[in-house]
Design a protein around this motif. Structure first.
Motif, PDB file in Angstrom:
ATOM      1  N   GLY A 196       5.471  -8.391  -7.768  1.00 22.22           N
ATOM      2  CA  GLY A 196       3.898  -7.660  -9.271  1.00 22.22           C
ATOM      3  C   GLY A 196       4.527  -6.920  -9.059  1.00 22.22           C
ATOM      4  O   GLY A 196       4.819  -6.524 -10.787  1.00 22.22           O
ATOM      5  N   ILE A 197       5.126  -5.235  -8.257  1.00 25.07           N
ATOM      6  CA  ILE A 197       5.079  -4.563  -9.146  1.00 25.07           C
ATOM      7  C   ILE A 197       6.746  -4.458 -10.183  1.00 25.07           C
ATOM      8  O   ILE A 197       6.372  -4.027 -10.984  1.00 25.07           O
ATOM      9  CB  ILE A 197       5.828  -3.584  -8.080  1.00 25.07           C
ATOM     10  CG1 ILE A 197       4.336  -3.632  -7.400  1.00 25.07           C
ATOM     11  CG2 ILE A 197       5.980  -1.979  -7.890  1.00 25.07           C
ATOM     12  CD1 ILE A 197       5.078  -2.346  -5.215  1.00 25.07           C
ATOM     13  N   VAL A 202       3.130  -1.915 -13.474  1.00 23.20           N
ATOM     14  CA  VAL A 202       2.822  -1.140 -12.178  1.00 23.20           C
ATOM     15  C   VAL A 202       3.211   0.780 -12.271  1.00 23.20           C
ATOM     16  O   VAL A 202       4.099   0.504 -12.416  1.00 23.20           O
ATOM     17  CB  VAL A 202       2.515  -2.046 -10.832  1.00 23.20           C
ATOM     18  CG1 VAL A 202       2.531  -1.030 -10.133  1.00 23.20           C
ATOM     19  CG2 VAL A 202       2.411  -2.890 -11.359  1.00 23.20           C
ATOM     20  N   ASN A 203       2.043   1.126 -12.887  1.00 23.30           N
ATOM     21  CA  ASN A 203       1.962   2.550 -12.730  1.00 23.30           C
ATOM     22  C   ASN A 203       1.844   2.920 -11.347  1.00 23.30           C
ATOM     23  O   ASN A 203       2.057   4.822 -10.748  1.00 23.30           O
ATOM     24  CB  ASN A 203       2.355   2.800 -13.982  1.00 23.30           C
ATOM     25  CG  ASN A 203       2.884   2.631 -15.022  1.00 23.30           C
ATOM     26  OD1 ASN A 203       4.022   2.359 -14.980  1.00 23.30           O
ATOM     27  ND2 ASN A 203       2.559   2.252 -16.245  1.00 23.30           N
ATOM     28  N   PHE A 204       1.045   2.501 -10.718  1.00 21.91           N
ATOM     29  CA  PHE A 204      -0.101   3.357  -9.566  1.00 21.91           C
ATOM     30  C   PHE A 204      -0.354   1.819  -8.712  1.00 21.91           C
ATOM     31  O   PHE A 204      -0.461   1.722  -9.106  1.00 21.91           O
ATOM     32  CB  PHE A 204      -1.058   4.054 -10.454  1.00 21.91           C
ATOM     33  CG  PHE A 204      -1.203   4.766 -11.363  1.00 21.91           C
ATOM     34  CD1 PHE A 204      -0.656   6.761 -10.856  1.00 21.91           C
ATOM     35  CD2 PHE A 204      -0.826   4.314 -12.683  1.00 21.91           C
ATOM     36  CE1 PHE A 204      -0.154   7.177 -11.586  1.00 21.91           C
ATOM     37  CE2 PHE A 204      -0.666   5.692 -13.057  1.00 21.91           C
ATOM     38  CZ  PHE A 204      -0.692   6.989 -12.813  1.00 21.91           C
ATOM     39  N   ILE A 205      -0.207   2.745  -7.624  1.00 21.01           N
ATOM     40  CA  ILE A 205      -0.160   1.962  -6.365  1.00 21.01           C
ATOM     41  C   ILE A 205      -1.464   2.650  -5.589  1.00 21.01           C
ATOM     42  O   ILE A 205      -1.610   4.153  -5.146  1.00 21.01           O
ATOM     43  CB  ILE A 205       1.318   1.817  -5.263  1.00 21.01           C
ATOM     44  CG1 ILE A 205       2.522   0.709  -6.185  1.00 21.01           C
ATOM     45  CG2 ILE A 205       0.288   1.405  -3.505  1.00 21.01           C
ATOM     46  CD1 ILE A 205       1.443  -0.442  -6.288  1.00 21.01           C
ATOM     47  N   LEU A 206      -2.593   2.323  -5.374  1.00 23.79           N
ATOM     48  CA  LEU A 206      -3.267   1.976  -4.520  1.00 23.79           C
ATOM     49  C   LEU A 206      -3.529   1.447  -2.585  1.00 23.79           C
ATOM     50  O   LEU A 206      -3.213   0.564  -3.141  1.00 23.79           O
ATOM     51  CB  LEU A 206      -4.933   2.148  -4.872  1.00 23.79           C
ATOM     52  CG  LEU A 206      -5.746   1.953  -3.990  1.00 23.79           C
ATOM     53  CD1 LEU A 206      -6.072   3.550  -3.151  1.00 23.79           C
ATOM     54  CD2 LEU A 206      -7.123   1.435  -4.422  1.00 23.79           C
ATOM     55  N   ALA A 301      -4.467  -9.064   5.961  1.00 20.90           N
ATOM     56  CA  ALA A 301      -5.776  -8.556   7.713  1.00 20.90           C
ATOM     57  C   ALA A 301      -6.951  -7.737   7.018  1.00 20.90           C
ATOM     58  O   ALA A 301      -7.096  -7.604   5.307  1.00 20.90           O
ATOM     59  CB  ALA A 301      -5.160  -8.555   8.515  1.00 20.90           C
ATOM     60  N   ASP A 302      -6.934  -6.357   7.049  1.00 21.95           N
ATOM     61  CA  ASP A 302      -6.901  -5.299   7.053  1.00 21.95           C
ATOM     62  C   ASP A 302      -6.509  -4.106   5.521  1.00 21.95           C
ATOM     63  O   ASP A 302      -6.897  -3.231   5.438  1.00 21.95           O
ATOM     64  CB  ASP A 302      -7.783  -4.591   7.512  1.00 21.95           C
ATOM     65  CG  ASP A 302      -6.644  -4.202   8.695  1.00 21.95           C
ATOM     66  OD1 ASP A 302      -5.906  -4.657   8.994  1.00 21.95           O
ATOM     67  OD2 ASP A 302      -7.550  -3.581   9.845  1.00 21.95           O
ATOM     68  N   ASP A 303      -4.819  -4.812   5.512  1.00 22.20           N
ATOM     69  CA  ASP A 303      -3.811  -3.230   4.658  1.00 22.20           C
ATOM     70  C   ASP A 303      -3.923  -4.493   3.581  1.00 22.20           C
ATOM     71  O   ASP A 303      -4.101  -5.470   2.850  1.00 22.20           O
ATOM     72  CB  ASP A 303      -2.419  -3.636   5.624  1.00 22.20           C
ATOM     73  CG  ASP A 303      -2.325  -2.853   6.806  1.00 22.20           C
ATOM     74  OD1 ASP A 303      -3.102  -1.998   6.922  1.00 22.20           O
ATOM     75  OD2 ASP A 303      -1.164  -3.651   7.693  1.00 22.20           O
ATOM     76  N   LEU A 304      -4.166  -3.267   2.774  1.00 22.02           N
ATOM     77  CA  LEU A 304      -4.554  -3.435   1.169  1.00 22.02           C
ATOM     78  C   LEU A 304      -3.400  -2.633  -0.044  1.00 22.02           C
ATOM     79  O   LEU A 304      -3.504  -1.237  -0.313  1.00 22.02           O
ATOM     80  CB  LEU A 304      -5.595  -3.684   0.540  1.00 22.02           C
ATOM     81  CG  LEU A 304      -6.979  -3.749   1.469  1.00 22.02           C
ATOM     82  CD1 LEU A 304      -8.427  -3.312   1.065  1.00 22.02           C
ATOM     83  CD2 LEU A 304      -7.140  -5.542   1.473  1.00 22.02           C
ATOM     84  N   VAL A 305      -2.872  -3.359  -1.204  1.00 24.40           N
ATOM     85  CA  VAL A 305      -2.256  -2.655  -1.884  1.00 24.40           C
ATOM     86  C   VAL A 305      -2.016  -3.202  -3.008  1.00 24.40           C
ATOM     87  O   VAL A 305      -2.329  -4.450  -3.442  1.00 24.40           O
ATOM     88  CB  VAL A 305      -0.169  -3.103  -1.329  1.00 24.40           C
ATOM     89  CG1 VAL A 305      -0.348  -2.408  -2.320  1.00 24.40           C
ATOM     90  CG2 VAL A 305      -0.255  -2.756  -0.166  1.00 24.40           C
ATOM     91  N   VAL A 306      -3.145  -2.198  -3.963  1.00 25.92           N
ATOM     92  CA  VAL A 306      -3.185  -3.022  -4.994  1.00 25.92           C
ATOM     93  C   VAL A 306      -2.421  -1.916  -6.039  1.00 25.92           C
ATOM     94  O   VAL A 306      -2.577  -0.659  -6.323  1.00 25.92           O
ATOM     95  CB  VAL A 306      -4.838  -2.399  -5.743  1.00 25.92           C
ATOM     96  CG1 VAL A 306      -5.351  -3.308  -6.170  1.00 25.92           C
ATOM     97  CG2 VAL A 306      -5.593  -2.817  -4.379  1.00 25.92           C
ATOM     98  N   GLY A 307      -2.109  -2.329  -7.015  1.00 19.50           N
ATOM     99  CA  GLY A 307      -1.366  -1.826  -8.134  1.00 19.50           C
ATOM    100  C   GLY A 307      -1.830  -1.723  -9.950  1.00 19.50           C
ATOM    101  O   GLY A 307      -2.585  -3.485  -9.249  1.00 19.50           O
TER     102      GLY A 307
END
Length: 511
Positions: A196-197, A202-206, A301-307
């Motif tokens: 995905g990245i 994608v320039n920012f990662i949450l 699970a409860d780990d989230l990564v959003v780009g």
């Protein structure tokens, strides 16, 4: 209209459209491989019963796939003696006992009678869930993670129930959800994130982590979410029994209106249901309606990564996500949630601003780094987290002390299995240095342990390296590059709902 076979089969009676259960198209980024392998993968000694169990679940899957807004009103009869037996055989024989003190082999001694009695109690409503036993396991940061060990019969009923519910929910869950799902694992999530990245703007990662998620799940909200699809009150009562059973610690049973008991068999599925309604559907809708640029989502699970392509999108999403979680009794961990600049342009932008190298983030045991290939092209590099490696080495050191006086071949065989297990997970491209470091440090720990066996021990480095060569696997990359494996599992061109071919790529679908 329902087929004649479906009309007469109580296994798939599904009526009452769900309330407030808006269903969005399945995540087009990673089309699911289907629910097979989840509820149909178990086996029993009797092929006929196994086939019957599998066929019943397949009918449930088919109805769940075709009728996205209907409730299943008759499910309990699927918790049959054969399914309970199947669930029992799937349990680990050496698993820790719950408050009942009952072990797998004890129950197996009179299995048929035990299962018939359990089946009768479940169906007449006499089954009672027992409190889970609280245990703690160390975390890499030095803290302890609380786990709930359920009683043996609770494990059996939970596993049988989860098999039935999974047949339904695997047709509902979105593609960017990876944790605790059949046919999906941590490396699938890692591959999806890397692809995905690399392939999207994608320039920012949450990088977000929900604080104490398994301890703060609200029971009322959870039951409301389950009732969107499950109309069988007997199944709902089973789930409520497990939620209300509480946890036994230091002789005291504690029960409340929050938490799912991390470590129990049913907990992962309930957690996914909760986050499906609280986060997944909401995030997918936000991406379609609110995002002004590219956006990718990966949840384990409860780990989230959003780009994100735009920082403004990232900050708006973060603020609104905090509000969304708060409405459902959840919150983000302030120390584990970060918004960073990351991607193919991060190094150039930060250098221009005088900010130094791009920041890194961690996901599922790896550090993600914005780097370059030997040809100078943008490349995501993944390295094993040093703190996780140190924690693993410390555990090996402690175990070596207990095994100090075992014969060298016994120690070598055990250490070889440990090193192999570490490589099986961490042997990804760009991580070869960490593999060599881990193997070297295990070798040094083994040498120290052998030297402690006697003051006159003369274990030389040359000898211990020969032992390591005999017993330890060599450090080599075992996993393919993320884009290669991702392309195999998720072909770029596929027919989609009878429309022209849709090109599947990380972050969304493009015609």
């Amino acid at each position: 209209m329902m087929h004649e076979r479906e009309k007469s089969d109580p296994a798939i009676v599904a009526v009452k459209p769900t309330n407030e259960a808006e269903r969005f198209a399945a995540e087009p980024v990673e089309p699911r491989a289907g629910a097979e392998g989840n509820v149909g993968q178990h086996s029993t000694d009797r092929a006929q019963n196994r086939a019957t169990v599998s066929q019943a679940l397949e009918r449930i899957r088919r109805v769940a796939r075709q009728r996205k807004k209907e409730k299943f009103t008759t499910l309990l009869h699927h918790i049959s003696t054969d399914r309970l037996e199947q669930a029992f055989l799937d349990l680990k024989e050496g698993a820790a006992a719950g408050v009942d003190g009952l072990k797998w082999h004890d129950y197996e001694a009179d299995l048929e009678r035990n299962l018939e009695d359990l089946h009768a109690r479940v169906h007449r409503g006499a089954y009672r869930a027992q409190p889970s036993r609280r245990v703690y396991i160390p975390k890499p940061d030095g803290r302890a993670r609380p786990l709930a060990v359920a009683a043996l019969e609770d494990k059996i009923v939970q596993r049988a129930t989860a098999a039935v519910l999974n047949a339904i929910y695997e047709e509902d869950f979105l593609g960017f959800s990876y944790g605790f799902r059949p046919g999906r694992g941590a490396h699938d999530a890692l591959d999806a994130l890397a692809v995905g990245i690399s392939s999207r703007k994608v320039n920012f990662i949450l990088d977000a982590d929900i604080r104490a998620f398994f301890d703060t799940v609200d029971h009322d909200w959870l039951i409301r979410f389950v009732e969107h699809r499950i109309g069988d009150k007997r199944i709902i009562r089973l789930i409520q029994k497990w939620l209300k059973a509480g946890v036994l610690e230091d002789g005291v049973v504690t029960a409340g209106d929050r938490g799912t008991g991390q470590g129990s068999v049913i907990s992962p599925l309930l957690a996914n249901i909760y986050l499906h309604y609280v986060f997944d559907l909401w995030a997918e809708r936000w991406r379609r309606r609110e995002a002004t640029g590219d956006m990718i989502i990966v949840r384990y699970a409860d780990d989230l990564v959003v780009g994100f392509e735009h920082e403004t999108d990232a900050r708006r999403f973060l603020n609104e996500m905090c509000q969304r979680l708060e409405e459902h009794s959840l919150s983000l961990h302030p120390e584990k949630t970060r918004l960073i600049e990351f991607g193919r342009h991060a190094a150039e932008n930060r250098k221009r601003s005088g900010l130094g190298k791009p920041e890194t983030f961690s996901f599922l045991g790896f550090i993600f780094i914005s780097g370059k290939s030997r040809r100078g092209k943008f490349q995501i590099k993944r390295k094993s987290r040093p703190d996780r490696m140190r924690a693993k080495l410390q555990a090996i050191k402690q175990e070596l002390r207990r095994r100090m006086h075992q014969p060298i071949p016994v120690q070598g065989k055990w250490l070889g299995q440990v090193v192999k297990g570490y490589f099986n997970y961490h042997a990804v491209p760009t991580n070869s240095q960490a593999l060599g470091t881990f193997r070297l440090r295990v070798t040094k720990l083994w040498q120290r342990s052998l030297r402690r066996r006697s003051q006159k021990d003369g274990t030389t480095w040359e000898w211990i390296t020969r032992l390591a060569k005999d017993w330890f696997p060599r450090p080599r990359i075992l996993h393919p590059w993320p884009d290669l494996r991702f392309a195999v599992k998720h072909p770029r061109w596929e027919p989609y709902a009878g429309k022209p071919p849709v090109r599947f790529c990380a972050g969304g679908a493009q015609k």
